[in-house]
Design an enzyme around this catalytic site. Structure first.
Site, PDB file in Angstrom:
ATOM      1  CG  HIS A 123     -30.393  -2.944 -18.538  1.00 48.00           C
ATOM      2  ND1 HIS A 123     -30.592  -2.103 -17.472  1.00 48.00           N
ATOM      3  CD2 HIS A 123     -29.049  -3.088 -18.677  1.00 48.00           C
ATOM      4  CE1 HIS A 123     -29.411  -1.745 -16.971  1.00 48.00           C
ATOM      5  NE2 HIS A 123     -28.460  -2.323 -17.675  1.00 48.00           N
ATOM      6  CG  ASP A 178     -27.009  -0.005 -21.400  1.00 47.40           C
ATOM      7  OD1 ASP A 178     -27.352   0.804 -22.274  1.00 47.40           O
ATOM      8  OD2 ASP A 178     -26.289   0.294 -20.433  1.00 47.40           O
TER       9      ASP A 178
HETATM   10 ZN   LIG Z   1     -24.727  -3.451 -19.307  1.00 47.90          ZN
END
Ligand SMILES: [Zn+2]
Length: 340
Positions: A274, A124
């Site tokens: 991430h 992400d």
């Molecule tokens: Zn996020």
């Protein structure tokens, strides 16, 4: 009778083989008759939108011909993995996003499609300089695939990095325009819709082609109205089975330990990470080796069809970026030498 039939069969086989050899000898590389993947690989540089369109599925498309010539090797993009001990991709699944199915047991428990020891890698908050390219390199070194959920704003800051993500064959979804909590008290249905749609339009703008109808809520905060809206848009929702908490980690080792400990306990799952985070990029080579050593297998998720972005959001975004619509066109399509 049998020998006559045999003769006929033999001549048919011979004719087919001759036709096959003729096809391979006569067809120029990149001719319209050649398989699409080969044409895409050998063609001259394409304009950005077309290149992105071809680049995304290239790794995953089987190259098949009507006449399989046994003696002539056809380039196989799948065998391009230089690492014989790579983690790789064990299984590719295609997702029909009609009605907005939800994935990830943290919130959605209906679709239990992973077998024991199977994982899905998700990233992400990118694209981001240095970290996203490092994540891409680690994935490429292990010949494996992931799903990326970029933030719309970040996609407009670094479109060239997001293009690299798509070109490497990873699925690219969206993660809103500005990463606001869509489930907060201040959030209205209209604002939530704007965040979702503008996010997709921004990713489309960056890639030059529509992304996958895969969506992840910021902070995994989903409300019933937004979930229902995504259903009407045929966009799949990704929660996770296993949060790496990499944004909190102080070191790369901590991320590896968290993921492997949870995974060994749960046995499988969609892993949330991430590509925006430096420690995640640093942890990934080790983490992927540990997954391989632990007998885990990567499942690649890809969408059956791209998302349909809404034209009003596409147009508003282009205006907001203060770029003329033609700004994305390659110079060769705008300026051509007609006399010299
Ligand atoms: Zn996020």
């Amino acid at each position: 009778m049998r020998s006559a039939l045999g003769l006929m069969l033999a001549s048919v086989v011979a004719a087919v083989l001759i036709a096959g050899v003729w096809f391979l000898t006569v067809s120029p590389p990149g001719s319209p008759a050649a398989p699409q993947t080969i044409a895409a690989a050998q063609a001259a540089p394409l304009p950005a939108p077309a290149a992105a369109k071809f680049a995304q599925p290239r790794d995953d498309v089987e190259v098949t011909g009507t006449v399989p010539p046994p003696a002539a090797p056809v380039p196989q993009p799948k065998s391009s993995c230089a690492n014989p001990d790579a983690l790789g991709v064990a299984r590719v699944v295609e997702i029909d996003t009609t009605g907005g199915p939800g994935f990830g047991f943290e919130h959605f428990k209906q679709l239990d499609f992973l077998a024991d020891k199977e994982v899905v890698l998700t990233f992400d908050d990118g694209p981001w300089p240095a970290n996203t390219p490092a994540v891409l390199k680690a994935l490429a070194d292990e010949c494996t695939k992931a799903v990326f959920f970029p933030i719309g704003k970040h996609a407009t800051y670094h479109p060239e990095i997001l293009k690299q993500v798509a070109a490497a064959g990873h699925a690219v979804g969206a993660h809103t325009w500005s990463h606001v909590n869509l489930n907060s008290k201040k959030m209205t249905e209209q604002l939530a819709k704007d965040e979702i749609e503008k996010g997709y339009s921004a990713v489309r703008f960056a890639l030059g082609s529509a992304p996958s109808p895969f969506f992840r809520f910021p902070e995994l905060q989903h409300g019933p109205a937004a979930v229902a809206y995504l259903g009407t848009r045929d966009i799949a929702i990704f929660s996770c089975d296993l949060d790496s908490f990499d944004f909190r980690a102080k070191t790369a080792e901590q991320i590896v330990t968290t993921v492997m400990t949870k995974l060994d306990k749960q046995g499988k799952g969609i892993i949330l990470m991430h590509d925006f985070q430096k420690h995640t990029a640093e942890a990934l080579p080790t983490l992927l080796r540990r997954l391989k050593a632990g007998g885990y297998k990567v499942v690649q998720m890809r969408a059956k069809a791209p998302v349909q972005t809404l034209p009003e959001y596409d147009e508003a975004l282009v205006k907001e970026m203060k770029l003329p619509a033609a700004g994305n066109r390659p110079v060769g399509s705008v300026v051509q030498t007609v006399a010299q």
